[in-house]
Design an enzyme around this catalytic site. Structure first.
Site, mmCIF file in Angstrom:
data_model
loop_
_atom_site.group_PDB
_atom_site.id
_atom_site.type_symbol
_atom_site.label_atom_id
_atom_site.label_comp_id
_atom_site.label_asym_id
_atom_site.label_seq_id
_atom_site.Cartn_x
_atom_site.Cartn_y
_atom_site.Cartn_z
ATOM 1 N N LYS A 155 -56.488 6.049 30.781
ATOM 2 C CA LYS A 155 -55.217 5.482 30.310
ATOM 3 C C LYS A 155 -55.397 4.007 29.999
ATOM 4 O O LYS A 155 -54.974 3.132 30.754
ATOM 5 C CB LYS A 155 -54.141 5.684 31.354
ATOM 6 N N GLY B 222 -54.980 10.858 40.497
ATOM 7 C CA GLY B 222 -55.249 12.288 40.601
ATOM 8 C C GLY B 222 -56.698 12.649 40.330
ATOM 9 O O GLY B 222 -57.309 13.416 41.078
ATOM 10 N N GLY C 185 -50.453 5.813 39.413
ATOM 11 C CA GLY C 185 -49.726 4.687 38.824
ATOM 12 C C GLY C 185 -48.988 3.861 39.875
ATOM 13 O O GLY C 185 -48.966 2.634 39.823
HETATM 14 P P1 ADP Z 1 -56.702 8.946 37.517
HETATM 15 O O1 ADP Z 1 -56.063 10.313 37.398
HETATM 16 O O2 ADP Z 1 -57.688 8.896 38.652
HETATM 17 O O3 ADP Z 1 -55.682 7.844 37.546
HETATM 18 P P2 ADP Z 1 -57.064 8.813 34.651
HETATM 19 O O4 ADP Z 1 -56.118 9.954 34.511
HETATM 20 O O5 ADP Z 1 -56.676 7.493 34.147
HETATM 21 O O6 ADP Z 1 -57.551 8.711 36.192
HETATM 22 O O7 ADP Z 1 -58.413 9.153 33.893
HETATM 23 C C1 ADP Z 1 -59.147 10.336 34.116
HETATM 24 C C2 ADP Z 1 -59.793 10.767 32.843
HETATM 25 O O8 ADP Z 1 -60.561 9.709 32.300
HETATM 26 C C3 ADP Z 1 -60.750 11.916 33.022
HETATM 27 O O9 ADP Z 1 -60.212 13.056 32.398
HETATM 28 C C4 ADP Z 1 -62.021 11.448 32.333
HETATM 29 O O10 ADP Z 1 -62.570 12.417 31.495
HETATM 30 C C5 ADP Z 1 -61.526 10.282 31.476
HETATM 31 N N1 ADP Z 1 -62.600 9.351 31.131
HETATM 32 C C6 ADP Z 1 -63.359 8.626 31.965
HETATM 33 N N2 ADP Z 1 -64.294 7.943 31.284
HETATM 34 C C7 ADP Z 1 -64.134 8.253 29.978
HETATM 35 C C8 ADP Z 1 -64.814 7.890 28.776
HETATM 36 N N3 ADP Z 1 -65.861 7.076 28.788
HETATM 37 N N4 ADP Z 1 -64.369 8.412 27.618
HETATM 38 C C9 ADP Z 1 -63.307 9.249 27.598
HETATM 39 N N5 ADP Z 1 -62.629 9.640 28.694
HETATM 40 C C10 ADP Z 1 -63.037 9.145 29.877
HETATM 41 MG MG MG Z 2 -55.284 11.423 35.741
#
Ligand code: ADP
Ligand code: MG
Length: 380
Positions: free
Chosen positions: A184, A335, A358
């Site tokens: 994000k 998550g 968030g």
């Molecule tokens: P969280 O749920 O822990 O807050 P996010 O939802 O922000 O994390 O991000 C998780 C996603 O980020 C995963 O689906 C992963 O595939 C993606 N992601 C991580 N690094 C990259 C990258 N270099 N390019 C595209 N997507 C990425």
């Molecule tokens: Mg996520």
């Protein structure tokens, strides 16, 4: 300010009361089934404690982002899973030990925090227990509206989250390190701005590192990039806190965004136009792990790469292991980050595993959480 002032369940006797609980039952689904029940397992003890204390318990939550009624996002599957895990009777929209209301976001009044929907939710309850840490950063009917209308307290899970993560707010032990990744980008670039002044080091991987690399004039090929944000982040990479930002020195790249594309490791400044960055490289993993191990307080949100692809999992794994090994106060929110930690069986090795993504970031930024702030009115 942010930790909030509120009463908790210890301050009231819920026996004989009709109690509405806002839990965070917003779990990931896969083909209509609950994919990860961490939030359900975390929410149940509060509900069970209330039933044991003699309360008539109803619980509400949102699930996903439906626009109106969407049967694919019914809380029915969640109620079923709760019923399986708990020794109590749990059912959707019918009398039970724990009655689950249907997805709050089926009503457009939820996100608008409409008076009508807040009143509908509040109707017939004597006590509201806010226990949905993952949702208190949103001013919705089920977080703010209802708490303006019914006597409200913080639930034990919310209280635990606020106390644990509150350690990052008031004089955290230093070095204080934040590790950010995930997808994000635009959301989290604001987080970087707000957190950078507070931390000693910020390690940045995942999709968002490419916007920062681009702001430094580096070619990032076909990697995830938020072009509109480049100008906005330039002051960060050029400003007085720039040395706190630690960006990858090497990147795992492929020419296609797919699980079976061949990958190679290149220097972060040597990416070519056709290449897509999927993960931080091994040199970066070592560097990040080293910084995490020498921290005294460390918070991690967001995978370092596309860990859904076996070829792009190493960076996230290295960070997860370092989080588990460090003697620092260590917390993980989000998550996907939590799921990565659990897949590695390391979830009990960190000091705090947050149910909120968030919300945990907004708390660390020092922002007021509306669903917590509203509880203050019931102190007297
Ligand atoms: P969280 O749920 O822990 O807050 P996010 O939802 O922000 O994390 O991000 C998780 C996603 O980020 C995963 O689906 C992963 O595939 C993606 N992601 C991580 N690094 C990259 C990258 N270099 N390019 C595209 N997507 C990425
Ligand atoms: Mg996520």
């Amino acid at each position: 300010m942010t930790a909030g002032r509120y009463l908790t369940l210890d301050d009231v006797d819920p026996g004989g009361l009709r109690v509405l609980v806002r839990s965070d039952l917003n779990v990931p689904l896969d083909a209509g089934a609950v994919d990860d029940d961490f939030r359900i397992v975390s929410a149940l003890p509060t509900l069970e404690r209330l039933v044991e204390a003699g309360a008539a318990v109803t619980v509400c939550s949102h699930l996903g982002r439906p626009e109106g009624v969407d049967p694919a996002l019914s809380l029915g599957v969640v109620a079923e899973r709760m019923d399986q895990i708990s020794s109590l009777d749990v059912a959707l929209e019918r009398p039970a030990d724990i009655t689950v209301l249907e997805n709050t976001r089926f009503n457009p009044g939820e996100t608008l925090n409409s008076a009508e929907y807040a009143e509908e939710l509040a109707d017939g309850f004597d006590l509201f227990v806010q226990d949905a840490f993952g949702s208190v950063h949103r001013a919705h009917a089920s977080t703010v509206g209802v708490a303006e209308r019914v006597r409200s307290v913080a639930g034990p899970l919310l209280d635990k989250e606020l106390k644990a993560l509150g350690r990052f707010l008031s004089e955290p032990e230093v070095p204080y390190v934040v590790v950010l990744g995930g997808a994000k980008v635009s959301d989290k670039l604001a987080v970087i701005e707000n957190l950078l002044p507070k931390v000693d080091a910020m390690l940045i991987g995942g999709g968002m590192c490419f916007t920062l690399l681009a702001a430094k004039g580096v070619e990032v090929g076909g990697s995830l990039l938020e072009e509109k944000m480049i100008e906005r982040v330039r002051p960060l990479v050029e400003g007085s806190d720039r040395e706190k930002i630690i960006l990858p020195s090497d990147i795992v790249v492929a020419t296609e965004f797919s699980a079976d594309a061949a990958v190679e490791v290149v220097g972060a400044k040597q990416m070519e136009p056709g290449q897509i960055g999927l993960d931080i490289g091994p040199e970066t993993s070592l560097l990040f792990a080293g910084v995490i191990r020498t921290a005294e307080s460390v918070f991690w949100n967001g995978p370092m790469g596309v860990f859904e692809f076996a070829s792009a999992r190493s960076g996230t794994e290295a960070v997860a292991r370092a989080m588990a090994e460090t003697s620092a106060f260590s917390a993980v929110g989000g998550g996907d980050s939590a799921a990565a930690l659990r897949e590695l069986g390391l979830e009990t090795h960190v000091s705090h595993l947050s149910t909120g993504g968030g919300a945990s970031l907004e708390l660390l930024e020092g922002r007021e959480l509306p669903g917590v702030a509203v509880l203050e009115r019931w102190l007297l």
